[in-house]
Design an enzyme around this catalytic site. Structure first.
Site, PDB file in Angstrom:
ATOM      1  N   HIS A   9      65.904  -3.498  64.873  1.00  0.00           N
ATOM      2  CA  HIS A   9      66.324  -2.987  63.569  1.00  0.00           C
ATOM      3  C   HIS A   9      66.134  -1.469  63.494  1.00  0.00           C
ATOM      4  O   HIS A   9      65.254  -0.912  64.152  1.00  0.00           O
ATOM      5  CB  HIS A   9      65.542  -3.676  62.445  1.00  0.00           C
ATOM      6  CG  HIS A   9      64.106  -3.258  62.390  1.00  0.00           C
ATOM      7  ND1 HIS A   9      63.700  -2.077  61.805  1.00  0.00           N
ATOM      8  CD2 HIS A   9      62.987  -3.848  62.858  1.00  0.00           C
ATOM      9  CE1 HIS A   9      62.387  -1.958  61.915  1.00  0.00           C
ATOM     10  NE2 HIS A   9      61.924  -3.017  62.553  1.00  0.00           N
ATOM     11  N   GLU A  11      65.772   2.348  61.186  1.00  0.00           N
ATOM     12  CA  GLU A  11      64.672   2.955  60.434  1.00  0.00           C
ATOM     13  C   GLU A  11      64.350   2.187  59.152  1.00  0.00           C
ATOM     14  O   GLU A  11      65.223   1.917  58.326  1.00  0.00           O
ATOM     15  CB  GLU A  11      65.023   4.392  60.075  1.00  0.00           C
ATOM     16  CG  GLU A  11      63.914   5.110  59.327  1.00  0.00           C
ATOM     17  CD  GLU A  11      64.338   6.500  58.894  1.00  0.00           C
ATOM     18  OE1 GLU A  11      64.114   7.435  59.685  1.00  0.00           O
ATOM     19  OE2 GLU A  11      64.883   6.646  57.784  1.00  0.00           O
ATOM     20  N   GLY A  22      54.592  -4.802  61.629  1.00  0.00           N
ATOM     21  CA  GLY A  22      54.233  -6.201  61.777  1.00  0.00           C
ATOM     22  C   GLY A  22      54.965  -7.083  60.792  1.00  0.00           C
ATOM     23  O   GLY A  22      56.181  -7.038  60.682  1.00  0.00           O
ATOM     24  N   ARG A  61      63.986  -5.965  57.008  1.00  0.00           N
ATOM     25  CA  ARG A  61      64.500  -4.832  57.776  1.00  0.00           C
ATOM     26  C   ARG A  61      65.378  -5.289  58.936  1.00  0.00           C
ATOM     27  O   ARG A  61      66.328  -4.602  59.319  1.00  0.00           O
ATOM     28  CB  ARG A  61      63.350  -3.952  58.267  1.00  0.00           C
ATOM     29  CG  ARG A  61      62.300  -4.638  59.152  1.00  0.00           C
ATOM     30  CD  ARG A  61      61.119  -3.694  59.321  1.00  0.00           C
ATOM     31  NE  ARG A  61      60.101  -4.147  60.250  1.00  0.00           N
ATOM     32  CZ  ARG A  61      59.051  -4.864  59.910  1.00  0.00           C
ATOM     33  NH1 ARG A  61      58.901  -5.269  58.640  1.00  0.00           N
ATOM     34  NH2 ARG A  61      58.144  -5.187  60.819  1.00  0.00           N
ATOM     35  N   GLU A  85      58.236  -9.634  64.319  1.00  0.00           N
ATOM     36  CA  GLU A  85      57.318  -8.807  65.092  1.00  0.00           C
ATOM     37  C   GLU A  85      55.936  -9.459  65.129  1.00  0.00           C
ATOM     38  O   GLU A  85      55.655 -10.382  64.350  1.00  0.00           O
ATOM     39  CB  GLU A  85      57.236  -7.416  64.439  1.00  0.00           C
ATOM     40  CG  GLU A  85      56.390  -6.393  65.162  1.00  0.00           C
ATOM     41  CD  GLU A  85      56.860  -6.144  66.573  1.00  0.00           C
ATOM     42  OE1 GLU A  85      56.642  -7.036  67.425  1.00  0.00           O
ATOM     43  OE2 GLU A  85      57.411  -5.070  66.846  1.00  0.00           O
TER      44      GLU A  85
END
Length: 221
Positions: A9, A11, A22, A61, A85
């Site tokens: 992904h 910014e 995370g 995101r 993540e």
């Protein structure tokens, strides 16, 4: 032939604010939304009119990036929380400096996958690979021959390790440096069934956009 396009992904707000990523559910910035459009354009150029599946982490995101891509191909997004993540536990969403002061360094030898970084509730790398490897295997069992996976930095690195057939227990030193908004192209050659990494961390599509304020630790995006 099967093509996998692995997208990290672009910014997100926690990059700009210097916060730990995370499982912190940070939104894309305005720049990140523009980058998501560039990613979608690049994928349309690479893939053309083929049928496509889009899979994504459920964190916004990644998912908002996947939605932008899916719109260009007129398909739905398959979300899977296993593509998230690595969780930093109580550190997620706190300043990077807070985590840096408390993180227990990864040892050079020993049980690196089972190592606990320190913050309460954080995942070990073994816990991460134990959810990522099955997630990728399920995606690969689907009949689609062109698939896009939108995930995060260290998660995507371990997805590549899984793709090339690296056993979980040997992934303790595997690391593919992937930056925000990148595209990595994976290919299965059906003539000899090899799993290839055709390109790694492509970012040409982000040129001429405002520089992404990526976190210094690429494993935490």
């Amino acid at each position: 032939m099967r093509h996998i396009y692995l997208v990290t992904h672009p910014e997100a707000q926690h990059h700009v604010d210097g916060l730990v990523g995370g499982w912190y559910d940070s939104e894309l910035t305005a720049c990140g939304l523009l980058q998501a459009e560039r990613i979608a354009e690049a994928l349309v150029s690479k893939i053309g009119p083929e049928d496509v599946e889009v899979h994504s982490s459920d964190l916004q995101r990644a998912n908002r990036t996947a939605q932008r891509i899916a719109q260009r191909f007129s398909v739905e997004v398959h979300t899977d929380p296993r593509l998230r993540e690595r969780s930093n536990g109580e550190a997620d969403g706190l300043p990077q400096a807070w985590l840096a002061e408390r993180r227990i360094p990864l040892p050079q030898y020993g049980d690196r996958l089972g190592h606990h970084d320190g913050p309460a509730g954080a995942e070990t790398r073994m816990e991460l690979v134990k959810r990522l490897y099955p997630a990728l295997n399920e995606i690969l069992r689907r009949p689609a021959t062109t698939q896009i996976i939108v995930s995060h930095g260290s998660a995507s690195s371990y997805l590549i390790a899984s793709w090339i057939g690296m056993p979980m227990t040997l992934a303790d030193r595997a690391f593919f440096p992937l930056t925000s908004g990148s595209i990595t192209t994976l290919l299965r050659n059906d003539s000899h069934f090899s799993h290839q990494v055709v390109s790694l961390n492509e970012t040409q599509h982000l040129q001429n956009l405002e520089e992404s304020a990526s976190s210094p630790d690429a494993t935490n995006i």
